[in-house]
Design a protein around this motif. Structure first.
Motif, PDB file in Angstrom:
ATOM      1  N   ARG A  79       0.836  -1.065   0.027  1.00  0.00           N
ATOM      2  CA  ARG A  79       0.053  -0.069   0.303  1.00  0.00           C
ATOM      3  C   ARG A  79       0.919   1.163   0.129  1.00  0.00           C
ATOM      4  N   ALA A  80       2.140   1.073   0.431  1.00  0.00           N
ATOM      5  CA  ALA A  80       2.996   2.113   0.444  1.00  0.00           C
ATOM      6  C   ALA A  80       4.387   1.737   0.214  1.00  0.00           C
ATOM      7  N   LEU A  81       5.139   2.784  -0.295  1.00  0.00           N
ATOM      8  CA  LEU A  81       6.475   2.484  -0.783  1.00  0.00           C
ATOM      9  C   LEU A  81       7.182   3.528   0.076  1.00  0.00           C
ATOM     10  N   ILE A  82       8.186   3.051   1.011  1.00  0.00           N
ATOM     11  CA  ILE A  82       9.104   4.178   1.764  1.00  0.00           C
ATOM     12  C   ILE A  82      10.345   4.157   0.898  1.00  0.00           C
ATOM     13  N   LEU A  83      10.668   5.271   0.553  1.00  0.00           N
ATOM     14  CA  LEU A  83      11.876   5.304  -0.278  1.00  0.00           C
ATOM     15  C   LEU A  83      13.070   6.254   0.551  1.00  0.00           C
ATOM     16  N   ILE A  84      14.021   5.362   0.816  1.00  0.00           N
ATOM     17  CA  ILE A  84      15.167   6.244   1.504  1.00  0.00           C
ATOM     18  C   ILE A  84      16.052   6.675   0.456  1.00  0.00           C
ATOM     19  N   CYS A  85      16.158   7.998   0.449  1.00  0.00           N
ATOM     20  CA  CYS A  85      16.938   8.744  -0.557  1.00  0.00           C
ATOM     21  C   CYS A  85      18.380   9.010   0.124  1.00  0.00           C
ATOM     22  N   THR A  86      19.483   8.667  -0.601  1.00  0.00           N
ATOM     23  CA  THR A  86      20.809   8.974  -0.345  1.00  0.00           C
ATOM     24  C   THR A  86      21.436   9.431  -1.562  1.00  0.00           C
ATOM     25  N   PRO A 115       5.947   7.700  -3.599  1.00  0.00           N
ATOM     26  CA  PRO A 115       6.260   7.052  -2.295  1.00  0.00           C
ATOM     27  C   PRO A 115       6.462   7.980  -0.936  1.00  0.00           C
ATOM     28  N   ILE A 116       6.422   7.560   0.040  1.00  0.00           N
ATOM     29  CA  ILE A 116       6.922   8.267   1.289  1.00  0.00           C
ATOM     30  C   ILE A 116       8.284   8.364   0.995  1.00  0.00           C
ATOM     31  N   VAL A 117       8.817   9.730   1.014  1.00  0.00           N
ATOM     32  CA  VAL A 117      10.114   9.836   0.765  1.00  0.00           C
ATOM     33  C   VAL A 117      11.000  10.189   2.201  1.00  0.00           C
ATOM     34  N   ILE A 118      12.275   9.534   2.489  1.00  0.00           N
ATOM     35  CA  ILE A 118      13.053  10.018   3.519  1.00  0.00           C
ATOM     36  C   ILE A 118      14.291  10.470   2.915  1.00  0.00           C
ATOM     37  N   ASP A 119      14.666  11.563   3.382  1.00  0.00           N
ATOM     38  CA  ASP A 119      15.867  12.101   2.842  1.00  0.00           C
ATOM     39  C   ASP A 119      16.848  11.814   3.760  1.00  0.00           C
TER      40      ASP A 119
END
Length: 154
Positions: A79-86, A115-119
């Protein structure tokens, strides 16, 4: 995919964790986030509804002769994609296959919301892969958070 258990009345929400593997990339961030989400998988809302997160993290999956099939099913049912951005996630790798970009491209092609984006490293918009930036620009429900240095303080 959301499933509701009749006995517990808690809806399960499948979440897919995507990150760039490699030294100085998303490995440690993904480990930390997975552990934190797994410790407290039930989310309760003021209306009394409860949801249990089921997080797909490739390093915590059972062994399989066909891991790609299992991985694709979990991506497609999430239902959700959490994308860890590096820094390394911002551009596709020239060597194929690039599993992270397979995940990103599938999500952007098949989902309306990004997606839910985490910087993870404080790179700002430059750390977000191009296909995700385009989808977020079109999406009415933009979920973007810049946490700066990701780690024990978040």
């Amino acid at each position: 995919m959301t499933a509701i258990s009749e006995s517990s009345k808690i809806a399960n929400i499948d979440v897919f964790l995507a990150y760039r593997r490699g030294e100085g990339e998303g490995d440690s961030f993904a480990d930390d986030l997975y552990e934190r989400l797994s410790r407290n998988p039930v989310i309760s809302y003021s209306d009394g509804k409860e949801y249990q997160l089921s997080v797909f993290y490739d390093r915590r999956t059972p062994g399989s002769d066909d891991w790609q099939r299992f991985w694709r099913v979990r991506l497609r049912t999430a239902r959700a994609l959490i994308l860890i951005c590096t820094p390394g996630a911002a551009q596709p790798r020239s060597a194929l296959p690039d599993v992270l970009y397979e995940e990103i491209n599938w999500w952007c092609k098949n989902r309306k919301n990004g997606p839910i984006v985490i910087d993870a490293n404080g790179g700002g918009e430059l750390a977000i892969p191009g296909p995700v930036r385009k989808l977020l620009a079109k999406s009415r429900k933009t979920r973007l958070a810049f946490f700066g240095q990701f780690g024990s303080s978040y």
